[in-house]
Design a protein around this motif. Structure first.
Motif, mmCIF file in Angstrom:
data_model
loop_
_atom_site.group_PDB
_atom_site.id
_atom_site.type_symbol
_atom_site.label_atom_id
_atom_site.label_comp_id
_atom_site.label_asym_id
_atom_site.label_seq_id
_atom_site.Cartn_x
_atom_site.Cartn_y
_atom_site.Cartn_z
ATOM 1 N N SER A 150 0.810 -1.224 0.000
ATOM 2 C CA SER A 150 0.000 0.000 0.000
ATOM 3 C C SER A 150 0.842 1.271 0.000
ATOM 4 C CB SER A 150 -0.928 0.006 1.228
ATOM 5 O OG SER A 150 -1.799 -1.098 1.196
ATOM 6 N N SER A 151 2.154 1.133 -0.126
ATOM 7 C CA SER A 151 3.019 2.312 -0.028
ATOM 8 C C SER A 151 3.891 2.481 -1.262
ATOM 9 C CB SER A 151 3.913 2.208 1.219
ATOM 10 O OG SER A 151 4.818 1.121 1.074
ATOM 11 N N THR A 152 3.327 2.229 -2.432
ATOM 12 C CA THR A 152 4.109 2.367 -3.660
ATOM 13 C C THR A 152 4.499 3.820 -3.928
ATOM 14 O OG1 THR A 152 2.033 2.478 -4.920
ATOM 15 C CG2 THR A 152 3.081 0.317 -4.717
ATOM 16 N N GLU A 212 -8.405 15.641 0.893
ATOM 17 C CA GLU A 212 -8.882 14.396 0.284
ATOM 18 C C GLU A 212 -7.741 13.392 0.154
ATOM 19 O OE1 GLU A 212 -10.658 12.943 -4.013
ATOM 20 O OE2 GLU A 212 -10.953 15.021 -3.369
ATOM 21 N N ARG A 213 -6.566 13.883 -0.279
ATOM 22 C CA ARG A 213 -5.403 13.021 -0.428
ATOM 23 C C ARG A 213 -4.930 12.508 0.928
ATOM 24 N NH1 ARG A 213 -2.194 13.196 -4.641
ATOM 25 N NH2 ARG A 213 -4.205 13.280 -5.684
ATOM 26 N N PHE A 214 -4.973 13.360 1.948
ATOM 27 C CA PHE A 214 -4.548 12.951 3.288
ATOM 28 C C PHE A 214 -5.403 11.805 3.811
ATOM 29 C CE2 PHE A 214 -5.377 13.409 7.880
ATOM 30 C CZ PHE A 214 -4.118 13.083 8.375
ATOM 31 N N LYS A 215 -6.732 11.928 3.661
ATOM 32 C CA LYS A 215 -7.630 10.880 4.147
ATOM 33 C C LYS A 215 -7.408 9.575 3.401
ATOM 34 C CE LYS A 215 -11.112 14.269 5.469
ATOM 35 N NZ LYS A 215 -12.436 14.845 5.163
ATOM 36 N N SER A 216 -7.202 9.683 2.094
ATOM 37 C CA SER A 216 -6.940 8.483 1.304
ATOM 38 C C SER A 216 -5.635 7.831 1.727
ATOM 39 C CB SER A 216 -6.888 8.846 -0.184
ATOM 40 O OG SER A 216 -6.512 7.737 -0.972
ATOM 41 N N ASN A 217 -4.604 8.645 1.945
ATOM 42 C CA ASN A 217 -3.311 8.111 2.357
ATOM 43 C C ASN A 217 -3.352 7.526 3.759
ATOM 44 O OD1 ASN A 217 -2.149 8.750 -0.078
ATOM 45 N ND2 ASN A 217 -1.197 10.648 0.641
ATOM 46 N N CYS A 218 -4.227 8.068 4.626
ATOM 47 C CA CYS A 218 -4.366 7.510 5.975
ATOM 48 C C CYS A 218 -4.868 6.066 5.904
ATOM 49 C CB CYS A 218 -5.331 8.350 6.804
ATOM 50 S SG CYS A 218 -4.607 9.865 7.450
ATOM 51 N N ASN A 219 -5.854 5.825 5.059
ATOM 52 C CA ASN A 219 -6.365 4.472 4.898
ATOM 53 C C ASN A 219 -5.301 3.548 4.326
ATOM 54 O OD1 ASN A 219 -8.965 5.141 5.837
ATOM 55 N ND2 ASN A 219 -9.616 5.815 3.813
ATOM 56 N N LYS A 220 -4.551 4.041 3.341
ATOM 57 C CA LYS A 220 -3.481 3.237 2.758
ATOM 58 C C LYS A 220 -2.386 2.947 3.790
ATOM 59 C CE LYS A 220 -4.036 4.912 -1.995
ATOM 60 N NZ LYS A 220 -3.373 5.658 -3.102
ATOM 61 N N GLY A 244 -1.337 -0.682 4.930
ATOM 62 C CA GLY A 244 0.039 -1.114 4.712
ATOM 63 C C GLY A 244 0.765 -1.451 6.001
ATOM 64 N N PHE A 245 0.552 -0.637 7.031
ATOM 65 C CA PHE A 245 1.197 -0.884 8.321
ATOM 66 C C PHE A 245 0.683 -2.184 8.929
ATOM 67 C CE2 PHE A 245 2.539 1.389 12.517
ATOM 68 C CZ PHE A 245 3.594 0.498 12.627
ATOM 69 N N ASN A 246 -0.614 -2.425 8.767
ATOM 70 C CA ASN A 246 -1.181 -3.646 9.306
ATOM 71 C C ASN A 246 -0.633 -4.873 8.571
ATOM 72 O OD1 ASN A 246 -3.037 -4.313 11.455
ATOM 73 N ND2 ASN A 246 -4.338 -5.248 9.899
ATOM 74 N N THR A 265 -8.747 -0.270 12.636
ATOM 75 C CA THR A 265 -9.955 0.523 12.482
ATOM 76 C C THR A 265 -9.594 1.995 12.459
ATOM 77 O OG1 THR A 265 -11.208 -1.140 13.697
ATOM 78 C CG2 THR A 265 -12.223 1.026 13.427
ATOM 79 N N THR A 266 -10.062 2.702 11.424
ATOM 80 C CA THR A 266 -9.747 4.120 11.273
ATOM 81 C C THR A 266 -11.019 4.952 11.280
ATOM 82 O OG1 THR A 266 -7.794 3.587 9.939
ATOM 83 C CG2 THR A 266 -8.620 5.852 9.822
ATOM 84 N N THR A 267 -11.022 6.025 12.050
ATOM 85 C CA THR A 267 -12.136 6.971 12.049
ATOM 86 C C THR A 267 -11.588 8.355 11.753
ATOM 87 O OG1 THR A 267 -11.913 7.328 14.440
ATOM 88 C CG2 THR A 267 -13.463 5.634 13.710
ATOM 89 N N THR A 268 -12.366 9.147 11.038
ATOM 90 C CA THR A 268 -11.948 10.492 10.649
ATOM 91 C C THR A 268 -12.831 11.524 11.307
ATOM 92 O OG1 THR A 268 -11.227 9.646 8.503
ATOM 93 C CG2 THR A 268 -11.495 12.031 8.709
ATOM 94 N N ASN A 269 -12.229 12.490 11.967
ATOM 95 C CA ASN A 269 -12.977 13.574 12.588
ATOM 96 C C ASN A 269 -13.210 14.686 11.573
ATOM 97 O OD1 ASN A 269 -12.890 12.152 14.966
ATOM 98 N ND2 ASN A 269 -11.091 13.223 15.739
ATOM 99 N N THR A 270 -14.025 15.672 11.945
ATOM 100 C CA THR A 270 -14.346 16.763 11.037
ATOM 101 C C THR A 270 -13.101 17.572 10.725
ATOM 102 O OG1 THR A 270 -14.924 18.157 12.923
ATOM 103 C CG2 THR A 270 -16.707 16.952 11.851
ATOM 104 N N SER A 271 -13.054 18.096 9.521
ATOM 105 C CA SER A 271 -11.956 18.943 9.090
ATOM 106 C C SER A 271 -12.485 20.355 8.900
ATOM 107 C CB SER A 271 -11.354 18.430 7.775
ATOM 108 O OG SER A 271 -12.357 18.310 6.796
#
Length: 232
Positions: free
Chosen positions: A32-34, A145-153, A157-159, A176-182
Motif C-alpha cells: 500500500s506504499s508504492t 482528500e489526499r490525506f484521508k486516502s493516504n491515511c487508509n493506505k 500497509g502498516f497492518n 480501524t480508522t475513524t476520521t474527525n471533522t476537518s
C-alpha cells in the motif's frame, strides 16, 4: 494571515505498543506504499532516556489535470522527526515537506500510544496550507482528500507489515480508522478562528474548483474590460 485546513484521524491497531514501535521502522516497503520511493535515516540519538530520530523520505502522488499547472509529479522530499518515550510508551512523529511548500505545505503529527486493552491508538493530525493566490482553497481541499486516502493506505500497509512480523497479534489482526471533522482556521498571533468547512469528497472538490475558476476568470475579464474602456 494564512488559512489552514486541519484534519484528524484515529486508527486502532490490534497489536501491542511494543509491536507497533518495532514494526514502525520497517513499515516500508509494503503493497500500500508504492508512493514511498526512498527512506534514509539522517540522525539518531538517545537523550534523557528517549530516542530521537530524523529521517528523509521521498514520496510522489499523482495530481488531477487542473493541478498540473502548479505541480508536476516529481518526487517530494519529506523530513520526519520522531521521539520515542519508552517510559510513557508513546511514539510521536512530526513530518513536513521541504519542497513545493508554497503550493501545498503539509505538517503532520502522529502519536502512537498504548491503550488499556493492550492495543495501540494512532492519532494523526494534518495541517495543510497553500499560498497559490485564487486556488488556495481548492488545493487545500485536494490535500485533505489526499490525506484521508493516504491515511487508509497507511493503516492497511502498516497492518500488512504487522501481520507478517507478528503472526499472533495482541488481540486480532485488524485496523480501524475513524476520521474527525476537518475545518479551516486562520493563523493569527495567538488565536484560531474557525471559518468554513472544507469539502470532504471528490464531487464537492470539483464543484469548488469550478466555482473558484469561474470567479477567477470573471474577475480577470472585468479587469480587461476596464483597461480596454480606458484605452478607448
Amino acid at each position: 494571515m494564512v488559512t489552514t485546513s486541519k484534519c484528524t484521524t484515529e486508527t486502532i491497531f490490534d497489536y501491542s505498543w511494543k509491536q507497533v514501535v518495532q514494526a514502525y521502522w520497517n513499515r516500508y516497503p509494503n503493497p500500500s506504499s508504492t508512493h514511498v520511493l526512498t527512506e534514509d535515516t539522517i540522525k539518531r540519538e538517545v537523550r534523557d532516556g528517549k530516542l530521537y530520530s530524523r529521517r528523509l523520505l521521498s514520496k510522489t502522488n499523482p495530481v488531477p489535470k487542473w493541478g498540473q499547472r502548479f505541480y508536476n509529479n516529481a518526487p517530494v522530499k519529506i523530513i520526519e522527526d520522531s521521539i520515542l518515550d519508552p517510559k510513557k510508551k508513546t511514539l510521536v512523529t512530526y513530518t513536513r515537506n521541504i519542497g513545493f511548500k508554497k503550493i501545498m505545505k503539509v505538517d503532520e503529527i502522529v502519536e502512537y500510544s498504548e491503550q488499556n486493552d493492550g492495543r495501540t491508538l494512532a492519532v494523526r493530525r494534518a495541517y495543510i496550507t497553500s499560498q497559490v493566490f485564487g486556488f488556495s482553497r481548492a488545493i487545500r481541499a485536494l490535500g485533505l482528500e489526499r490525506f484521508k486516502s493516504n491515511c487508509n493506505k497507511a493503516a492497511t500497509g502498516f497492518n500488512y507489515v504487522l501481520r507478517n512480523r507478528f503472526p499472533k497479534p495482541a488481540v486480532s489482526a485488524t485496523a480501524t480508522t475513524t476520521t474527525n471533522t476537518s475545518s479551516d482556521y486562520t493563523d493569527g498571533n495567538a488565536n484560531e478562528t474557525v471559518a468554513t468547512t472544507i469539502a470532504t469528497n471528490k464531487t464537492e472538490s470539483i464543484k469548488m474548483v469550478s466555482r473558484i475558476g469561474y470567479e477567477y476568470l470573471k474577475n480577470h475579464a472585468m479587469k480587461i474590460a476596464q483597461i480596454f474602456s480606458i484605452k478607448n
